[in-house]
Motif scaffolding. Structure first.
Motif, PDB file in Angstrom:
ATOM      1  N   PHE A 228       0.801  -1.219   0.000  1.00  0.00           N
ATOM      2  CA  PHE A 228       0.000   0.000   0.000  1.00  0.00           C
ATOM      3  C   PHE A 228       0.837   1.274   0.000  1.00  0.00           C
ATOM      4  O   PHE A 228       0.323   2.358   0.209  1.00  0.00           O
ATOM      5  CB  PHE A 228      -0.931   0.011   1.207  1.00  0.00           C
ATOM      6  N   GLY A 229       2.131   1.155  -0.257  1.00  0.00           N
ATOM      7  CA  GLY A 229       3.021   2.315  -0.235  1.00  0.00           C
ATOM      8  C   GLY A 229       2.636   3.379  -1.241  1.00  0.00           C
ATOM      9  O   GLY A 229       2.759   4.570  -0.980  1.00  0.00           O
ATOM     10  N   ALA A 230       2.162   2.963  -2.401  1.00  0.00           N
ATOM     11  CA  ALA A 230       1.794   3.934  -3.435  1.00  0.00           C
ATOM     12  C   ALA A 230       0.645   4.817  -2.992  1.00  0.00           C
ATOM     13  O   ALA A 230       0.556   5.979  -3.368  1.00  0.00           O
ATOM     14  CB  ALA A 230       1.432   3.209  -4.719  1.00  0.00           C
ATOM     15  N   ALA A 231      -0.243   4.274  -2.176  1.00  0.00           N
ATOM     16  CA  ALA A 231      -1.378   5.060  -1.710  1.00  0.00           C
ATOM     17  C   ALA A 231      -0.929   6.183  -0.781  1.00  0.00           C
ATOM     18  O   ALA A 231      -1.598   7.199  -0.658  1.00  0.00           O
ATOM     19  CB  ALA A 231      -2.375   4.153  -1.004  1.00  0.00           C
ATOM     20  N   PHE A 232       0.204   6.018  -0.113  1.00  0.00           N
ATOM     21  CA  PHE A 232       0.685   7.023   0.820  1.00  0.00           C
ATOM     22  C   PHE A 232       1.568   8.069   0.152  1.00  0.00           C
ATOM     23  O   PHE A 232       1.910   9.058   0.767  1.00  0.00           O
ATOM     24  CB  PHE A 232       1.460   6.360   1.954  1.00  0.00           C
ATOM     25  N   ALA A 233       1.971   7.874  -1.084  1.00  0.00           N
ATOM     26  CA  ALA A 233       2.887   8.807  -1.739  1.00  0.00           C
ATOM     27  C   ALA A 233       2.196  10.122  -2.072  1.00  0.00           C
ATOM     28  O   ALA A 233       2.768  11.181  -1.895  1.00  0.00           O
ATOM     29  CB  ALA A 233       3.475   8.182  -2.995  1.00  0.00           C
ATOM     30  N   VAL A 234       0.981  10.068  -2.568  1.00  0.00           N
ATOM     31  CA  VAL A 234       0.241  11.288  -2.900  1.00  0.00           C
ATOM     32  C   VAL A 234      -0.290  11.871  -1.594  1.00  0.00           C
ATOM     33  O   VAL A 234      -1.054  11.238  -0.885  1.00  0.00           O
ATOM     34  CB  VAL A 234      -0.909  10.998  -3.888  1.00  0.00           C
ATOM     35  N   GLU A 235       0.126  13.080  -1.309  1.00  0.00           N
ATOM     36  CA  GLU A 235      -0.249  13.716  -0.050  1.00  0.00           C
ATOM     37  C   GLU A 235      -1.595  14.416  -0.193  1.00  0.00           C
ATOM     38  O   GLU A 235      -1.980  14.835  -1.296  1.00  0.00           O
ATOM     39  CB  GLU A 235       0.845  14.691   0.353  1.00  0.00           C
ATOM     40  N   PRO A 236      -2.313  14.558   0.906  1.00  0.00           N
ATOM     41  CA  PRO A 236      -3.660  15.152   0.839  1.00  0.00           C
ATOM     42  C   PRO A 236      -3.700  16.553   0.229  1.00  0.00           C
ATOM     43  O   PRO A 236      -4.677  16.905  -0.442  1.00  0.00           O
ATOM     44  CB  PRO A 236      -4.094  15.195   2.311  1.00  0.00           C
ATOM     45  N   ASP A 237      -2.644  17.349   0.425  1.00  0.00           N
ATOM     46  CA  ASP A 237      -2.653  18.700  -0.137  1.00  0.00           C
ATOM     47  C   ASP A 237      -2.482  18.710  -1.647  1.00  0.00           C
ATOM     48  O   ASP A 237      -2.694  19.731  -2.290  1.00  0.00           O
ATOM     49  CB  ASP A 237      -1.582  19.563   0.525  1.00  0.00           C
ATOM     50  N   GLU A 238      -2.120  17.576  -2.237  1.00  0.00           N
ATOM     51  CA  GLU A 238      -1.961  17.486  -3.689  1.00  0.00           C
ATOM     52  C   GLU A 238      -3.259  17.114  -4.395  1.00  0.00           C
ATOM     53  O   GLU A 238      -3.413  17.360  -5.582  1.00  0.00           O
ATOM     54  CB  GLU A 238      -0.913  16.419  -4.042  1.00  0.00           C
ATOM     55  N   VAL A 239      -4.173  16.489  -3.699  1.00  0.00           N
ATOM     56  CA  VAL A 239      -5.385  15.942  -4.304  1.00  0.00           C
ATOM     57  C   VAL A 239      -6.286  17.075  -4.808  1.00  0.00           C
ATOM     58  O   VAL A 239      -6.540  18.051  -4.106  1.00  0.00           O
ATOM     59  CB  VAL A 239      -6.151  15.065  -3.284  1.00  0.00           C
ATOM     60  N   LEU A 240      -6.727  16.920  -6.051  1.00  0.00           N
ATOM     61  CA  LEU A 240      -7.617  17.916  -6.665  1.00  0.00           C
ATOM     62  C   LEU A 240      -9.049  17.717  -6.178  1.00  0.00           C
ATOM     63  O   LEU A 240      -9.478  16.595  -5.900  1.00  0.00           O
ATOM     64  CB  LEU A 240      -7.565  17.793  -8.188  1.00  0.00           C
ATOM     65  N   SER A 241      -9.808  18.807  -6.120  1.00  0.00           N
ATOM     66  CA  SER A 241     -11.197  18.716  -5.665  1.00  0.00           C
ATOM     67  C   SER A 241     -12.093  18.078  -6.726  1.00  0.00           C
ATOM     68  O   SER A 241     -13.101  17.464  -6.395  1.00  0.00           O
ATOM     69  CB  SER A 241     -11.718  20.099  -5.283  1.00  0.00           C
TER      70      SER A 241
END
Length: 135
Positions: free
Chosen positions: A14-27
């Motif tokens: 599940f490491g890939a799921a943790f790479a994208v940080e919450p502040d990067e996610v688009l609305s």
């Protein structure tokens, strides 16, 4: 010890799921889905064996942010790949295009193999000839 092994397996999967940080996610979920799909096709220039989606390197984060900025600007997936390729070369693509220097690298192996086969066949053919001296 078993707990350490279990944690290693869990973070490996599940490491890939943790790479994208919450502040990067688009609305916008559609743009975010495109961003995640594209980031899986782009290589981290530091890790080299990972996509920028799976990498936690700082440069991978910068590339994920840049990718999302280009999506917001309205660029197509191909335009984004072309833009990143112009900056980092085709190396940034996990599946590089077939052409240019890449084509030479892909074709040189089979060509050398074929030439080697021809050389071996000619050598075997010429060594099979027996010359008879008439004395």
């Amino acid at each position: 010890m078993k707990l350490l092994a279990l944690l290693t397996i869990v973070f490996g999967i599940f490491g890939a799921a943790f790479a994208v940080e919450p502040d990067e996610v688009l609305s916008d979920p559609v743009l975010e889905a495109r961003a995640r799909a594209l980031s899986e096709e782009l290589r981290c220039v530091v890790c080299q064996g990972e996509s920028i989606d799976a990498s936690s390197a700082a440069v991978a984060k910068d590339l994920r942010v840049l990718l999302r900025e280009k999506l917001i600007e309205g660029l197509s997936d191909q335009e984004i790949k072309d833009y990143l390729s112009s900056r980092y070369g085709d190396f940034i693509l996990l599946k590089p295009r077939f052409g240019g220097a890449g084509a030479v690298l892909w074709l040189i192996g089979p060509i050398l193999f074929l030439l080697g086969g021809i050389f071996v066949a000619m050598f075997i053919r010429s060594s099979g000839k027996v010359e008879i001296d008439d004395e």
